[in-house]
Design an enzyme around this catalytic site. Structure first.
Site, mmCIF file in Angstrom:
data_model
loop_
_atom_site.group_PDB
_atom_site.id
_atom_site.type_symbol
_atom_site.label_atom_id
_atom_site.label_comp_id
_atom_site.label_asym_id
_atom_site.label_seq_id
_atom_site.Cartn_x
_atom_site.Cartn_y
_atom_site.Cartn_z
ATOM 1 N N TRP A 157 -26.423 -60.627 -26.786
ATOM 2 C CA TRP A 157 -25.846 -59.581 -27.637
ATOM 3 C C TRP A 157 -24.855 -58.686 -26.903
ATOM 4 O O TRP A 157 -24.164 -57.903 -27.543
ATOM 5 C CB TRP A 157 -26.974 -58.707 -28.223
ATOM 6 C CG TRP A 157 -27.975 -58.285 -27.181
ATOM 7 C CD1 TRP A 157 -29.190 -58.869 -26.934
ATOM 8 C CD2 TRP A 157 -27.830 -57.233 -26.217
ATOM 9 N NE1 TRP A 157 -29.807 -58.247 -25.866
ATOM 10 C CE2 TRP A 157 -28.993 -57.238 -25.420
ATOM 11 C CE3 TRP A 157 -26.836 -56.283 -25.943
ATOM 12 C CZ2 TRP A 157 -29.189 -56.337 -24.365
ATOM 13 C CZ3 TRP A 157 -27.024 -55.403 -24.897
ATOM 14 C CH2 TRP A 157 -28.189 -55.432 -24.130
ATOM 15 N N SER A 236 -31.426 -64.020 -20.544
ATOM 16 C CA SER A 236 -32.340 -63.601 -19.480
ATOM 17 C C SER A 236 -32.829 -64.803 -18.668
ATOM 18 O O SER A 236 -32.890 -65.933 -19.166
ATOM 19 C CB SER A 236 -33.532 -62.872 -20.097
ATOM 20 O OG SER A 236 -34.177 -63.722 -21.009
ATOM 21 N N GLU A 257 -26.248 -69.207 -17.585
ATOM 22 C CA GLU A 257 -25.707 -67.942 -17.071
ATOM 23 C C GLU A 257 -26.802 -66.905 -17.278
ATOM 24 O O GLU A 257 -26.989 -66.416 -18.396
ATOM 25 C CB GLU A 257 -24.455 -67.534 -17.857
ATOM 26 C CG GLU A 257 -23.293 -68.483 -17.740
ATOM 27 C CD GLU A 257 -22.640 -68.477 -16.377
ATOM 28 O OE1 GLU A 257 -23.035 -67.666 -15.507
ATOM 29 O OE2 GLU A 257 -21.734 -69.289 -16.173
HETATM 30 P P1 ADP Z 1 -32.069 -60.431 -23.818
HETATM 31 O O1 ADP Z 1 -33.326 -60.164 -23.052
HETATM 32 O O2 ADP Z 1 -30.853 -59.958 -23.182
HETATM 33 O O3 ADP Z 1 -32.154 -60.128 -25.278
HETATM 34 P P2 ADP Z 1 -32.657 -63.182 -24.214
HETATM 35 O O4 ADP Z 1 -32.652 -64.140 -23.101
HETATM 36 O O5 ADP Z 1 -33.962 -62.813 -24.821
HETATM 37 O O6 ADP Z 1 -31.846 -61.955 -23.686
HETATM 38 O O7 ADP Z 1 -31.735 -63.672 -25.407
HETATM 39 C C1 ADP Z 1 -30.529 -64.359 -25.248
HETATM 40 C C2 ADP Z 1 -30.402 -65.377 -26.358
HETATM 41 O O8 ADP Z 1 -31.483 -66.297 -26.227
HETATM 42 C C3 ADP Z 1 -30.512 -64.812 -27.762
HETATM 43 O O9 ADP Z 1 -29.623 -65.528 -28.598
HETATM 44 C C4 ADP Z 1 -31.933 -65.092 -28.134
HETATM 45 O O10 ADP Z 1 -32.135 -65.228 -29.529
HETATM 46 C C5 ADP Z 1 -32.152 -66.424 -27.467
HETATM 47 N N1 ADP Z 1 -33.562 -66.748 -27.189
HETATM 48 C C6 ADP Z 1 -34.552 -65.905 -26.837
HETATM 49 N N2 ADP Z 1 -35.701 -66.570 -26.660
HETATM 50 C C7 ADP Z 1 -35.437 -67.880 -26.898
HETATM 51 C C8 ADP Z 1 -36.210 -69.092 -26.871
HETATM 52 N N3 ADP Z 1 -37.503 -69.083 -26.566
HETATM 53 N N4 ADP Z 1 -35.583 -70.249 -27.170
HETATM 54 C C9 ADP Z 1 -34.273 -70.266 -27.476
HETATM 55 N N5 ADP Z 1 -33.498 -69.171 -27.508
HETATM 56 C C10 ADP Z 1 -34.058 -67.988 -27.227
#
Ligand code: ADP
Length: 483
Positions: A157, A236, A257
């Site tokens: 985001w 993350s 990344e």
């Molecule tokens: P942040 O902690 O910065 O929100 P995330 O790594 O949780 O970062 O999110 C980055 C992207 O990964 C978002 O599009 C989120 O919806 C997606 N995401 C989070 N968890 C999962 C998962 N288990 N499988 C696939 N995509 C995921």
């Protein structure tokens, strides 16, 4: 366009088959304005079935898209760049509304994010290969590059546009079809980009965009499907590791990344005013919500007080407010969870002995704001030395020798970027080589450039986005032995 007019004119359904499509379940989810905590609008909530529909379309379109002349692919990307520029004001306002950053920063992101479309429109026609005689004299070696195939791009985001374009640009240039799963906090910008690509003449099915409140429910079945050939992720480190584990079952190609924990070193021979300017950029750009954000500021003890006082004065002068208000420098954080993370990291450091030079609190009132903060006298066991802050908090640590600074800078599981300031050329080269990161900024507080390879080492991930390297992530090498 006013915010209200813009919001009511937006595409908010899934992009499937080049058209707006409701989700299979009919469900929708809310998108909030982080400056108010109120709902901006709702978007279609993709299901696993929508994911598979997108992959059906991507797989069906893959052959023709790969066979489309590179010049034509390039021209579609270039038209998308032009259309994005023509709608720059809408994109900027939209990013400010759904993500919170100031309008000036959103305008900057339209330029930066757009550059990936222009750059890769230029790279599309330069996908080469080679032809050599076999050393044994028994034939010829022909090496060519093929698109890897349908790609799943999962984006965060913090840069709602650029994190998408730097995956979509090279993937389309290489001849891959793409399914994008944008972050649930900021799906609107990517949906509007879908409109841009439709208007630019991208054939239907080549690009699908699937907002989803449950990311894994959509991406899991896609990654299990043998027709998907690549997953590219920005987010993350925890989620990145999960995705790599899942990708292992099918040996799916991955680019990751992930998080950062950037050191920003000010040596005693630095130009202090330039270092303060650089620190403002490296720390406060995007409100500190960037994987490239300076997380730890190491400052030579002989110049530490001068640097800290100057930086504190600059940070105190920042105007915090809604990103679309004239004069705002720093908008809100993305959501209450993120504000909780920043608050916990600051409180932990202070409880262990850090000194608050300015800020250190979340203001009362609506929205997810956090006051820009400077901390010094950071204790060695403060969690923020190891964990990404992702907020407008500058943590200053003193050092005496170059070795001490470099050792401390490298003492992290991350390795995305490091910054340092020095006026000494020998030191600039020596320290650049000694820093264990994928990128180094020397006398620079911002390093991102569509023409440069962006990416990390260690637990910051692997793969590069941008530069001539960026397209390689979407290409396979094929060797043809010729008689
Ligand atoms: P942040 O902690 O910065 O929100 P995330 O790594 O949780 O970062 O999110 C980055 C992207 O990964 C978002 O599009 C989120 O919806 C997606 N995401 C989070 N968890 C999962 C998962 N288990 N499988 C696939 N995509 C995921």
């Amino acid at each position: 366009m006013s915010a209200q007019d813009l919001i009511s004119s937006l595409p908010t359904d899934l992009w499937l088959g080049g058209a707006q499509t409701p989700s299979a379940s009919g469900a929708r989810f809310s998108v909030l304005n982080p400056a108010t905590g109120e709902e901006l609008t709702t978007v279609a909530d993709a299901t696993a079935a929508d994911g598979i529909t997108a992959l059906d379309l991507a797989a069906a379109a893959q052959g023709e898209w790969a066979a489309t002349p590179a010049r034509e692919r390039a021209e579609i990307l270039r038209r998308a760049f032009d259309l994005l520029q023509a709608r720059a004001a809408d994109f900027a306002l939209l990013m400010t509304l759904e993500m919170g950053k100031s309008l000036a920063e959103s305008r900057g992101e339209v330029n930066y994010g757009g550059e990936f479309l222009r750059w890769f429109s230029e790279e599309a026609v330069r996908i080469g290969g080679r032809f050599t005689p076999a050393p044994a004299g028994n034939g010829r070696i022909l090496v060519t590059k093929m698109p890897v195939g349908p790609v799943l791009a999962i984006t965060p985001w913090n840069f709602p546009l650029a994190m998408g374009t730097r995956k979509i640009g090279p993937a389309l240039a290489a001849g891959c079809t793409v399914i994008v799963k944008p972050a649930e906090d900021t799906p609107l910008t990517m949906l509007l980009l879908g409109q841009v690509f439709a208007d630019a003449g991208l054939p239907s099915g080549v690009l699908s965009i699937l907002p989803a409140s449950d990311a894994a429910a959509v991406t899991g079945p896609l990654m299990d499907d043998p027709r998907l050939r690549k997953v590219t992720f920005t987010g993350s480190t925890g989620v990145g590791k999960l995705l790599v584990r899942n990708a292992a079952d099918r040996l799916l190609r991955t680019s990751m990344e992930l998080g950062g924990n950037a050191p920003f070193i000010v040596f005693d021979d630095a130009n202090i005013d330039a270092a303060v300017d650089g620190a403002m950029l490296a720390k406060m750009r995007n409100g500190g919500e960037a994987c490239t954000a300076a997380n730890r500021l190491y400052v030579a003890n002989s110049v530490r007080e001068e640097f800290t006082a100057k930086l504190t004065a600059r940070i105190e002068a920042l105007v915090v407010g809604p990103g679309d208000r004239e004069g705002t420098d720093i908008g809100p954080l993305i959501n209450d969870k993120q504000r909780g993370t920043v608050t916990a990291l600051v409180d932990d450091a202070v409880a262990k002995g850090a000194r608050v030079r300015t800020g250190g609190t979340a203001p009362d009132g609506p929205g997810f704001f956090y006051t820009p903060t400077v901390l010094d006298s950071i204790p060695a066991d403060a969690n923020l030395l190891q964990d990404e802050i992702f907020g407008p908090v500058a943590a200053i640590i003193g050092f005496d020798t170059e070795d001490e600074a470099v050792t401390a800078a490298n003492d992290t599981r991350y390795g995305l970027v490091a910054y340092f300031y020095t006026e000494n050329l020998d030191r600039a080269l020596r320290v650049s080589e000694a820093l264990d990161t994928g990128m180094v900024g020397v006398n620079r507080g911002a390093i991102s450039d569509a023409a440069a390879p962006f990416g990390g080492v260690k637990e910051s991930g692997f793969g590069r986005e941008g530069g001539s390297e960026g397209i390689e992530e979407y290409l396979e090498t094929k060797y043809i032995a010729l008689q």
